[in-house]
Write an enzyme that holds these catalytic residues in place. Structure first.
Site, mmCIF file in Angstrom:
data_model
loop_
_atom_site.group_PDB
_atom_site.id
_atom_site.type_symbol
_atom_site.label_atom_id
_atom_site.label_comp_id
_atom_site.label_asym_id
_atom_site.label_seq_id
_atom_site.Cartn_x
_atom_site.Cartn_y
_atom_site.Cartn_z
ATOM 1 C CB THR A 194 3.174 49.819 -11.974
ATOM 2 O OG1 THR A 194 2.505 50.598 -12.958
ATOM 3 C CG2 THR A 194 3.427 48.433 -12.528
ATOM 4 C CD GLU A 210 6.079 46.316 -14.024
ATOM 5 O OE1 GLU A 210 6.629 46.245 -12.907
ATOM 6 O OE2 GLU A 210 5.800 47.402 -14.586
ATOM 7 C CE LYS A 260 24.945 58.193 -21.208
ATOM 8 N NZ LYS A 260 24.322 57.836 -22.455
ATOM 9 C CD1 TRP A 272 26.210 56.851 -18.518
ATOM 10 C CD2 TRP A 272 25.390 54.871 -17.881
ATOM 11 N NE1 TRP A 272 25.395 56.403 -19.517
ATOM 12 C CE2 TRP A 272 24.883 55.178 -19.155
ATOM 13 C CE3 TRP A 272 25.007 53.680 -17.288
ATOM 14 C CZ2 TRP A 272 24.008 54.348 -19.840
ATOM 15 C CZ3 TRP A 272 24.150 52.842 -17.965
ATOM 16 C CH2 TRP A 272 23.649 53.173 -19.235
HETATM 17 P P1 ADP Z 1 6.406 50.537 -8.638
HETATM 18 O O1 ADP Z 1 5.520 50.384 -7.468
HETATM 19 O O2 ADP Z 1 7.054 51.878 -8.741
HETATM 20 O O3 ADP Z 1 5.901 49.947 -9.884
HETATM 21 P P2 ADP Z 1 7.902 48.354 -7.885
HETATM 22 O O4 ADP Z 1 7.451 48.187 -6.486
HETATM 23 O O5 ADP Z 1 7.496 47.415 -8.912
HETATM 24 O O6 ADP Z 1 7.619 49.765 -8.308
HETATM 25 O O7 ADP Z 1 9.453 48.588 -7.875
HETATM 26 C C1 ADP Z 1 10.301 48.171 -8.896
HETATM 27 C C2 ADP Z 1 11.559 48.979 -8.922
HETATM 28 O O8 ADP Z 1 12.060 49.251 -7.611
HETATM 29 C C3 ADP Z 1 12.685 48.246 -9.577
HETATM 30 O O9 ADP Z 1 12.578 48.291 -10.962
HETATM 31 C C4 ADP Z 1 13.894 48.997 -9.035
HETATM 32 O O10 ADP Z 1 14.125 50.195 -9.716
HETATM 33 C C5 ADP Z 1 13.484 49.323 -7.642
HETATM 34 N N1 ADP Z 1 14.055 48.341 -6.720
HETATM 35 C C6 ADP Z 1 13.458 47.272 -6.167
HETATM 36 N N2 ADP Z 1 14.308 46.635 -5.343
HETATM 37 C C7 ADP Z 1 15.477 47.293 -5.385
HETATM 38 C C8 ADP Z 1 16.755 47.126 -4.764
HETATM 39 N N3 ADP Z 1 17.003 46.157 -3.906
HETATM 40 N N4 ADP Z 1 17.727 48.008 -5.083
HETATM 41 C C9 ADP Z 1 17.509 49.024 -5.941
HETATM 42 N N5 ADP Z 1 16.334 49.234 -6.544
HETATM 43 C C10 ADP Z 1 15.330 48.391 -6.273
#
Ligand code: ADP
Length: 542
Positions: A186, A331, A439, A444
């Site tokens: 990640t 994940e 907040k 929110w």
């Molecule tokens: P990282 O590389 O930061 O670990 P990921 O590529 O796993 O991140 O991205 C996961 C996160 O990206 C999600 O938990 C969410 O917050 C955001 N995300 C992914 N797709 C969307 C979407 N369509 N709309 C809003 N947020 C998104």
């Protein structure tokens, strides 16, 4: 009582052998770092993946050993996907946009024994190789005669010299389907990066699910352009789903600008493309500037961050391309939800349909989700109540590689770190990352809503909404904005644009104009960095 059906493990090698046998002449087209287009077939991918497997044997790699890749989307990377995992080694895709220190850290943490990299990334490897003593072999993804002589990198060979002479027959091993197949770290916005370690079972199940009609709807009649990188979360599993369906694959290499992507779509008859909003923004800008149209593209899967409504409109209204909004995370292999409407929604007015399309969508069968409140109790699926989004399922992590960060699950569920609503039809909508929630006065405010409105303004290129400390309301939103080239916009004009679109108290208190919004390694806005840049910022007096 046990069922009496044959027990064959779900293995990635089955996918490539299926594609070779049933779609042997199906095409794979790649834009190479050299600039030209390379084309061959699924049959060739299988043959060369077997050569990769033989080369790994010759290099002395044991089952479970990690092979790192720093590479664009292209045919050699695809061969590594199948050759490494199929021969029971673990493919470790590395995001080249990470900082060199982070790359060195994860190559060491993963204990990669071999690292394969595109020519573009030679400068990165020159900088990090001395910090990666675990790597016994560096392989540059190029022809033998393209390998530079004086790199200073020990044990460097070209990919073609390494695998090109190996036999193209190989008896793929058969083993437990729960064996690790690939891994992805990640982005590690907090603390060190943690790796999701996928298994053959999770990958194959995810590949079936991703191909379903209400997901990516992939078939042997499709030409698929994954703009989403193979170096992060397996390009959303598209390489595997394409093998499983026999779809044609079109790889953009490192040329992600609007012109190159457009020419590839048109030249190769692409029907489906997948990527993050930032890439599509470049494509749309190029198309608008040159008054272009698509002739074959029917749909784009957009995810990774929230897809702004203006983008869905642009694709749909100007180009007749359906946008499928998707949500997932590293994940989760990564797909969790995808937004396709149900039959009953087709009767809704266009603006009602649009409200649904903006949501991140319905769970893919295999992913179980729920939203919970601060007390851990499950919240109602009423489309209004927002809570922490939890997921579980066969392609969701159970724990991180080497147990990093302890047990990530709560009562068997994985807390995603996203805040969401779910409506009665099961359409999930992300309102925020939990760490980005604003907040204000006990209520929110969704930063995504505020950003989407700003990005609907024709002058705005990108917008990030962050909360600023406020003595009375705890926090108040402000919006940080970068403008399109040549566009002009004042603070008051943008604030007026919010009128009638959100409640007065949700309207940002201020607008901060910047040249560019900082993006992270996966193309997402880096709110941590934006907050740092605003450390001296003071809200205007009310
Ligand atoms: P990282 O590389 O930061 O670990 P990921 O590529 O796993 O991140 O991205 C996961 C996160 O990206 C999600 O938990 C969410 O917050 C955001 N995300 C992914 N797709 C969307 C979407 N369509 N709309 C809003 N947020 C998104």
């Amino acid at each position: 009582m046990l069922g009496l059906m044959q027990s064959h493990p779900l293995l990635i090698s089955n996918l490539i052998e299926f594609a070779a046998r049933h779609h042997g002449d199906g095409e794979i087209v790649s834009r190479r770092t050299e600039g030209d287009l390379h084309r061959y077939t699924w049959k060739d991918v299988a043959a060369r993946s077997r050569q990769v497997a033989n080369a790994l044997d010759a290099s002395g790699l044991a089952a479970g050993d990690r092979v790192g890749t720093l590479a664009w989307n292209g045919y050699r990377h695809l061969e590594l996907y199948f050759g490494v995992s199929g021969s029971e080694r673990v493919l470790h895709t590395i995001n080249p946009r990470l900082l060199p220190e982070q790359i060195a850290w994860i190559v060491s943490h993963a204990e990669d024994r071999i690292v394969c990299f595109d020519t573009t990334f030679l400068p990165i490897i020159k900088g990090v190789h001395a910090h990666c003593p675990n790597v016994q072999q560096w392989i540059m993804l190029c022809d033998a005669d393209k390998l530079p002589g004086d790199t200073g990198i020990p044990n460097l060979v070209s990919y073609e010299a390494w695998m090109g002479q190996q036999p193209s027959t190989y008896a793929w091993p058969v083993f437990d389907e729960n064996t690790a197949s690939s891994m992805c770290y990640t982005s590690g916005t907090t603390g060190n990066p943690k790796a999701a370690l996928y298994s053959h079972r999770s990958t194959v199940l995810h590949a079936y699910a991703a191909a379903l009609p209400d997901v990516m709807n992939l078939s042997a009649r499709d030409a698929v352009l994954p703009v989403v990188p193979m170096f992060h979360v397996n390009a959303w599993g598209i390489p595997y789903s394409a093998a499983l369906t026999g779809a044609k694959l079109v790889f953009p290499g490192g040329a992600l600008d609007g012109k190159s992507v457009y020419e590839l779509i048109e030249g190769e008859g692409v029907t489906m493309a997948a990527g993050v909003p930032t890439v599509w923004q470049m494509l749309l800008t190029h198309m608008q500037a040159n008054q272009l149209k698509f002739s074959t593209l029917t749909r784009t899967v957009i995810g990774g961050s929230a897809c702004p409504p203006a983008m869905i409109h642009a694709f749909q209204d100007n180009y007749n391309v359906e946008v499928l909004h998707a949500w997932g995370m590293t994940e989760m292999s990564p797909l969790g939800t995808l937004c396709t409407l149900k039959e009953k929604h087709r009767k809704l007015a266009p603006e009602e349909q649009m409200k649904l399309r903006l949501k991140q969508g319905r769970a893919i069968c295999g992913v179980d989700m729920k939203i919970v409140g601060d007390d851990g109790q499950e919240l109602a699926w009423d489309g209004a109540t927002a809570g922490d989004l939890y997921v579980r399922g066969p392609w969701v992590v159970a724990s991180y590689f080497k147990g990093e960060g302890g047990d990530p699950l709560k009562g068997g569920w994985f807390p995603t770190g996203d805040v969401a609503t779910i409506d009665a039809d099961g359409f999930m909508q992300i309102t925020d990352r939990s760490k980005d929630v604003i907040k204000s006065g006990g209520e929110w405010i969704s930063s995504i809503d505020i950003e989407n409105i700003a990005m609907a303004h024709p002058a705005v290129a990108m917008a990030a909404c962050v909360g600023m400390p406020h003595p009375k309301w705890d926090e108040r939103p402000i919006v940080v904005v970068s403008l399109k080239p040549g566009a002009e916009l004042t603070r008051d004009e943008l604030l007026q644009f919010y009128e009638g679109k959100v409640a007065k108290w949700q309207t940002p208190d201020d607008v901060v104009f910047v040249d560019a919004i900082p993006l992270g390694a996966t193309g997402k806005m880096l709110k941590t960095k934006i907050r740092q840049q605003l450390s001296d910022y003071k809200l205007p007096a009310a």
